[in-house]
Write a protein that holds these residues in place. Sequence first.
Motif, PDB file in Angstrom:
ATOM      1  N   PHE A  55       0.949  -1.021   0.028  1.00  0.00           N
ATOM      2  CA  PHE A  55      -0.315  -0.271  -0.386  1.00  0.00           C
ATOM      3  C   PHE A  55       1.031   1.627   0.265  1.00  0.00           C
ATOM      4  O   PHE A  55       2.032   1.341   0.664  1.00  0.00           O
ATOM      5  N   PRO A  56       0.511   2.833  -1.216  1.00  0.00           N
ATOM      6  CA  PRO A  56       0.955   3.602  -0.466  1.00  0.00           C
ATOM      7  C   PRO A  56       0.890   4.487   0.442  1.00  0.00           C
ATOM      8  O   PRO A  56       0.144   4.273   1.427  1.00  0.00           O
ATOM      9  N   ALA A  57       2.168   4.921   0.838  1.00  0.00           N
ATOM     10  CA  ALA A  57       1.996   5.279   2.674  1.00  0.00           C
ATOM     11  C   ALA A  57       2.858   7.417   2.536  1.00  0.00           C
ATOM     12  O   ALA A  57       4.019   6.510   1.898  1.00  0.00           O
ATOM     13  N   GLN A  58       2.079   8.069   3.208  1.00  0.00           N
ATOM     14  CA  GLN A  58       2.750   9.051   2.840  1.00  0.00           C
ATOM     15  C   GLN A  58       3.814   9.099   4.732  1.00  0.00           C
ATOM     16  O   GLN A  58       3.328   9.231   5.828  1.00  0.00           O
ATOM     17  N   LEU A  59       4.975   9.780   4.097  1.00  0.00           N
ATOM     18  CA  LEU A  59       5.941   9.152   5.157  1.00  0.00           C
ATOM     19  C   LEU A  59       6.614  10.245   6.013  1.00  0.00           C
ATOM     20  O   LEU A  59       6.690  10.856   4.858  1.00  0.00           O
ATOM     21  N   SER A  60       6.314  10.927   7.010  1.00  0.00           N
ATOM     22  CA  SER A  60       6.718  12.166   7.411  1.00  0.00           C
ATOM     23  C   SER A  60       7.926  11.603   8.951  1.00  0.00           C
ATOM     24  O   SER A  60       7.519  11.052   9.495  1.00  0.00           O
ATOM     25  N   ALA A  61       9.473  11.393   7.952  1.00  0.00           N
ATOM     26  CA  ALA A  61      10.877  11.337   9.210  1.00  0.00           C
ATOM     27  C   ALA A  61      11.332  13.029   9.705  1.00  0.00           C
ATOM     28  O   ALA A  61      12.030  13.223   8.963  1.00  0.00           O
ATOM     29  N   SER A  62      12.070  12.641  11.120  1.00  0.00           N
ATOM     30  CA  SER A  62      12.921  13.151  11.420  1.00  0.00           C
ATOM     31  C   SER A  62      13.528  12.851  13.107  1.00  0.00           C
ATOM     32  O   SER A  62      13.173  12.203  13.515  1.00  0.00           O
ATOM     33  N   LEU A  63      14.290  13.414  13.321  1.00  0.00           N
ATOM     34  CA  LEU A  63      15.062  13.344  14.554  1.00  0.00           C
ATOM     35  C   LEU A  63      15.129  13.824  15.571  1.00  0.00           C
ATOM     36  O   LEU A  63      14.058  15.124  16.076  1.00  0.00           O
ATOM     37  N   ILE A  64      14.487  12.931  16.971  1.00  0.00           N
ATOM     38  CA  ILE A  64      14.632  13.811  18.083  1.00  0.00           C
ATOM     39  C   ILE A  64      16.208  13.874  18.641  1.00  0.00           C
ATOM     40  O   ILE A  64      16.661  13.131  18.714  1.00  0.00           O
ATOM     41  N   LYS A  65      16.159  15.365  19.404  1.00  0.00           N
ATOM     42  CA  LYS A  65      17.390  15.496  19.178  1.00  0.00           C
ATOM     43  C   LYS A  65      17.256  16.156  21.296  1.00  0.00           C
ATOM     44  O   LYS A  65      16.254  16.120  21.764  1.00  0.00           O
ATOM     45  N   ASP A  66      18.252  15.293  22.055  1.00  0.00           N
ATOM     46  CA  ASP A  66      18.215  16.168  23.124  1.00  0.00           C
ATOM     47  C   ASP A  66      18.936  17.325  24.049  1.00  0.00           C
ATOM     48  O   ASP A  66      18.797  18.462  22.723  1.00  0.00           O
ATOM     49  N   GLU A  67      18.618  18.016  24.727  1.00  0.00           N
ATOM     50  CA  GLU A  67      19.032  19.288  24.896  1.00  0.00           C
ATOM     51  C   GLU A  67      20.449  20.063  24.392  1.00  0.00           C
ATOM     52  O   GLU A  67      20.337  21.107  23.970  1.00  0.00           O
ATOM     53  N   SER A  68      21.902  19.272  24.420  1.00  0.00           N
ATOM     54  CA  SER A  68      22.236  19.385  23.700  1.00  0.00           C
ATOM     55  C   SER A  68      23.021  19.172  22.376  1.00  0.00           C
ATOM     56  O   SER A  68      23.689  19.303  21.910  1.00  0.00           O
ATOM     57  N   GLY A  69      21.205  18.534  21.585  1.00  0.00           N
ATOM     58  CA  GLY A  69      21.101  19.153  19.870  1.00  0.00           C
ATOM     59  C   GLY A  69      21.890  17.181  19.334  1.00  0.00           C
ATOM     60  O   GLY A  69      22.347  17.233  18.445  1.00  0.00           O
ATOM     61  N   HIS A  70      22.075  16.725  20.749  1.00  0.00           N
ATOM     62  CA  HIS A  70      22.614  15.339  20.098  1.00  0.00           C
ATOM     63  C   HIS A  70      21.520  14.548  19.639  1.00  0.00           C
ATOM     64  O   HIS A  70      20.270  13.829  20.517  1.00  0.00           O
ATOM     65  N   ALA A  71      21.881  13.976  18.216  1.00  0.00           N
ATOM     66  CA  ALA A  71      20.208  13.184  17.887  1.00  0.00           C
ATOM     67  C   ALA A  71      20.171  11.917  18.552  1.00  0.00           C
ATOM     68  O   ALA A  71      21.159  10.921  18.693  1.00  0.00           O
ATOM     69  N   PHE A  72      19.482  11.071  19.328  1.00  0.00           N
ATOM     70  CA  PHE A  72      19.147   9.774  19.679  1.00  0.00           C
ATOM     71  C   PHE A  72      17.700   8.640  19.662  1.00  0.00           C
ATOM     72  O   PHE A  72      17.818   7.518  20.031  1.00  0.00           O
ATOM     73  N   ARG A  73      17.174   9.023  18.965  1.00  0.00           N
ATOM     74  CA  ARG A  73      15.458   8.955  18.285  1.00  0.00           C
ATOM     75  C   ARG A  73      15.075   9.473  17.335  1.00  0.00           C
ATOM     76  O   ARG A  73      15.435  10.290  16.702  1.00  0.00           O
ATOM     77  N   ILE A  74      14.896   8.662  16.577  1.00  0.00           N
ATOM     78  CA  ILE A  74      13.532   8.415  14.728  1.00  0.00           C
ATOM     79  C   ILE A  74      12.757   7.998  15.083  1.00  0.00           C
ATOM     80  O   ILE A  74      12.215   7.672  15.589  1.00  0.00           O
ATOM     81  N   PHE A  75      12.053   9.861  14.668  1.00  0.00           N
ATOM     82  CA  PHE A  75      10.059  10.312  14.629  1.00  0.00           C
ATOM     83  C   PHE A  75      10.131  10.192  13.557  1.00  0.00           C
ATOM     84  O   PHE A  75      10.173  10.382  12.551  1.00  0.00           O
ATOM     85  N   ALA A  76       8.760   8.915  12.904  1.00  0.00           N
ATOM     86  CA  ALA A  76       8.157   8.535  11.735  1.00  0.00           C
ATOM     87  C   ALA A  76       7.132   8.389  12.202  1.00  0.00           C
ATOM     88  O   ALA A  76       6.398   7.295  12.539  1.00  0.00           O
ATOM     89  N   SER A  77       6.418   9.072  10.762  1.00  0.00           N
ATOM     90  CA  SER A  77       4.929   9.039  10.366  1.00  0.00           C
ATOM     91  C   SER A  77       4.398   8.613   9.225  1.00  0.00           C
ATOM     92  O   SER A  77       4.935   9.125   8.502  1.00  0.00           O
ATOM     93  N   PHE A  78       3.999   8.094   9.242  1.00  0.00           N
ATOM     94  CA  PHE A  78       2.600   7.562   7.945  1.00  0.00           C
ATOM     95  C   PHE A  78       1.293   7.264   7.865  1.00  0.00           C
ATOM     96  O   PHE A  78       0.613   7.575   9.252  1.00  0.00           O
ATOM     97  N   LEU A  79       1.365   7.849   7.177  1.00  0.00           N
ATOM     98  CA  LEU A  79      -0.250   7.950   6.551  1.00  0.00           C
ATOM     99  C   LEU A  79      -0.267   7.166   5.259  1.00  0.00           C
ATOM    100  O   LEU A  79      -0.119   7.109   3.911  1.00  0.00           O
ATOM    101  N   ASP A  80      -1.603   6.014   5.424  1.00  0.00           N
ATOM    102  CA  ASP A  80      -2.103   5.054   4.068  1.00  0.00           C
ATOM    103  C   ASP A  80      -2.550   6.410   3.497  1.00  0.00           C
ATOM    104  O   ASP A  80      -3.798   6.920   3.260  1.00  0.00           O
ATOM    105  N   MET A  81      -2.198   6.615   2.368  1.00  0.00           N
ATOM    106  CA  MET A  81      -2.338   7.214   0.925  1.00  0.00           C
ATOM    107  C   MET A  81      -3.245   6.326   0.370  1.00  0.00           C
ATOM    108  O   MET A  81      -3.512   6.704  -0.996  1.00  0.00           O
ATOM    109  N   THR A  82      -3.784   5.302   0.203  1.00  0.00           N
ATOM    110  CA  THR A  82      -5.147   4.798  -0.875  1.00  0.00           C
ATOM    111  C   THR A  82      -5.765   5.091  -1.398  1.00  0.00           C
ATOM    112  O   THR A  82      -7.061   5.145  -2.338  1.00  0.00           O
ATOM    113  N   GLU A  83      -6.212   5.881   0.002  1.00  0.00           N
ATOM    114  CA  GLU A  83      -7.904   6.106  -0.203  1.00  0.00           C
ATOM    115  C   GLU A  83      -7.590   7.583  -0.897  1.00  0.00           C
ATOM    116  O   GLU A  83      -8.420   8.133  -1.482  1.00  0.00           O
ATOM    117  N   GLY A  84      -6.549   8.304  -0.074  1.00  0.00           N
ATOM    118  CA  GLY A  84      -5.591   9.743  -1.180  1.00  0.00           C
ATOM    119  C   GLY A  84      -5.155   9.454  -2.646  1.00  0.00           C
ATOM    120  O   GLY A  84      -6.257  10.443  -3.412  1.00  0.00           O
TER     121      GLY A  84
END
Length: 874
Positions: A461-490
């Motif tokens: 199935f087609p999906a719209q993806l928005s992904a970004s880095l999560i950083k701590d207070e010192s600016g170091h990235a430690f996680r990846i945040f990703a949001s998917f949206l099913d684009m079948t109906e879209g």
Amino acid sequence: MRIGVLYFVGVMSFATVLNAQEEKVVFQLHEQQQYLMMALSVALVLLVLAFFFVLRLRKTVAVQANRLNQINANLQEKIEESKKIQQELIAQNRINQRRVQMMKCLLDLEKLTSERQIEQGVFFQQVVHLIASIWEPTELSWVQISCEDGRIYKTTSFQPTAPVLQTAIMVAGNPFAELRIGLLSIKTESEEDAFYQENKDLFETLSLKIGNFLEHRQIEEELTIKTEDLETHQAELEIQNEELRTIQEELELSRNRYSDLFNFAPVGYFILDENGYVENVNMTGATLLQVERNRLLHQPMAKYVGEESLEAFLLYLRRVFKKRSQQVCELFLNLPEKGFVNVELQGIAIETQPEEKQFCRVAMIDMTERKRMQENLIVKDKAIESSINAIVLADLEGKISFVNPAFLKMWNYHSRYEVEGKSLFLFWKNQAQGKMIIQKVLNKEHWVGETLAQRKDRSEFPAQLSASLIKDESGHAFRIFASFLDMTEGKELQKQLRQSQKMEAMGVLSGGIAHEFNNILAAILGYTGLLMEDVPKVEQQQQHFLLQIHTAGLRAKQLVKQILAFTRTEKQQQISFDLGPLVKEALVMIRATLPTTIQIQTDIDLTCRPIQGDPSQLHQVLLNLFTNAFHAMEEQENGILQIHLKEIFISKKQYPVPKMKEGDYVQLVVQDNGCGISEQIKESIFDPFFTTKEVGKGTGLGLSVVHGIVNTHQGHITVDSTVGEGTTFTLLFPVTTTETLGNVPEKRVNGKGSEHILIVDDEEILTTFYKAALERNGYEVTAMNESSVALATFRKNPKQFDLVLTDQTMPHMTGKVMSEEMKHIRPDIPIVLITGGVDEQLERQIMDIGVQEFLRKPIEADMLTSTIRRVLDN
């Protein structure tokens, strides 16, 4: 020499005496004999002297020879001593040179150790080469430093010989490394001892300096670490700095420096005595309690504590003084303006002498913002849990640590345990693409795009993806945040939206064409009407020709209306009618044109409620669909055309279409078993001028007109087709409960008059027609082709005109703007505005400014004069 002289004097004395005796004895000797005797005497004396001289000379020579031998022996001793001294000088020179080299080595080492930024490995490697430069190449074989952690640094020309010198490099009393030097040749034990003693001090100095440098480096690193630790515990230091008040001198020196820090710190600081009275407070604490700072001093803190928290506060105060360690308490303050405020107290007793008064430091933190943030976090967690988007958290390597329920539903998983811990790449159809996207996120910190996902059952199935880095207070990235949206109906919605946009664009284009075409038709129909009035009735052939031109113009007018069906701005006859009888009527009409090989099957529910629209336009829709079905079954031996009509209820979830409302609809299905439509051209069948028929068999406007008419009726049309099996068109029209009559044509009145009319139109051919038509009916006409000139003429003498007839679309100034200006000059002037386009919003706007009538081109002479007469009479 002295003895010889003595002998010579004695002989001469003896000869003299003898000579005197002879004179006396032989006085008479012959004078020659006397001389002879004297000569013999002298000879004898000389002979004696010579003999003694020889003896003496021989003795002297012997003595001198002995002396020479002694001198030669002494000289040989001196030469040997000189050789020894020379060897000692050479050795001393070598020692001095080595000492110079040692001093240079120590200076270079001192410079090297002064470079605090030098890397440890580079430092040891340069030390090895410095030490090697002290000795001659014939003496030294290699230099090596072996660290306790296994690292080894050695000279380039390394030859593994037995080390003769080694010393430990100590750092902070512990062995850190070992310095070793190997000889090129083997020496005797005494030579090795002398060599070792000679260089012992140097080795100790080198190892000591290296150790000191490493110790200083280690101390600096420890200081750096401690500095970082101190920075991370700044809040604790801010509380602990109150302990400095026990030392009066340090307090006086630091008061000016830390007064602002104390007063304006983001945390309220209080000094309380053992009874809970305020001894000191900073500005933040006074602001927090909403009391002036001076008024807080020597006041009980309990005065500001809420009644329900008072007992907890008193117990907390006792605990602080009793336990002598930091104590934490959460309670409520009762403040005049804010009411109850939730705060946290962090207090510790100040160390004092037992006989002195006891104090404690208390940090008061307003928990309102923290509580709000906690509530926000809870809300965000709930939002993530309830989000329709699939949300996932992963580490920087792509391993999943969290997913929300929408993710499980989208990928058809039942539990988070099936997903968490797995690689995020597994949920892409193309794992290589997934890895590439994650890498782009790591490089650019954000990525948005479309990708192809794969469910648990391997369906895609087609999906719209928005992904970004999560950083701590010192600016170091430690996680990846990703949001998917099913684009079948879209995707389906986008397809429908593109189709709608195409039709809207065609509507805009058709509106522009209609405007220009209506100007032409207005001239054709207008002048034809005038000629038909002028040509006598007896000239039947000319009347016939003019009638044919007029009929063609009317057909062109209807064609313009058909083109304007692409846009909803065209006003159509809107009445409430039943669709069933209209379908039956269209089938009767089409039946006569269909071959007998095509069978018509109907299932029409005549009880369906009425719809709102124009029956003539929907009749055209039905004929277009039936004709297309016939063309699809032309080569079919047993063609079947099926017509179904029924009323259904549609919800948004069942039929998600943009702008389509939930409710009751009349559903019309037109189905054939013809050749069908391929997937490649299915999306283009509603495009204007698109056709698959041969040249001469179609214009390409059939289905596009159908699509436009359906849209103007707030309906929806879909197509389902399979090549070789047939095509099904499904039309939906909303049910109406309002009884609406069709537009009743107004009765035209006698158009004759004598008033003065101002005509404004940029098309000279039209102003000429309008003027001729009005003058025939008795009106006085002033015609102009420029709106700005017409406005200036009207402004000079607005009373001379009884009515203004103006076109809307004109250069420099539109009819609407000119009408507004004329209404400002003379509010009672009647205005009739003509337009070749279609714009309901414009019609409302000009009616608001006081325009009496709104006409659409093309306009015939009797309509024009009748409208002007009606406006003037009203």
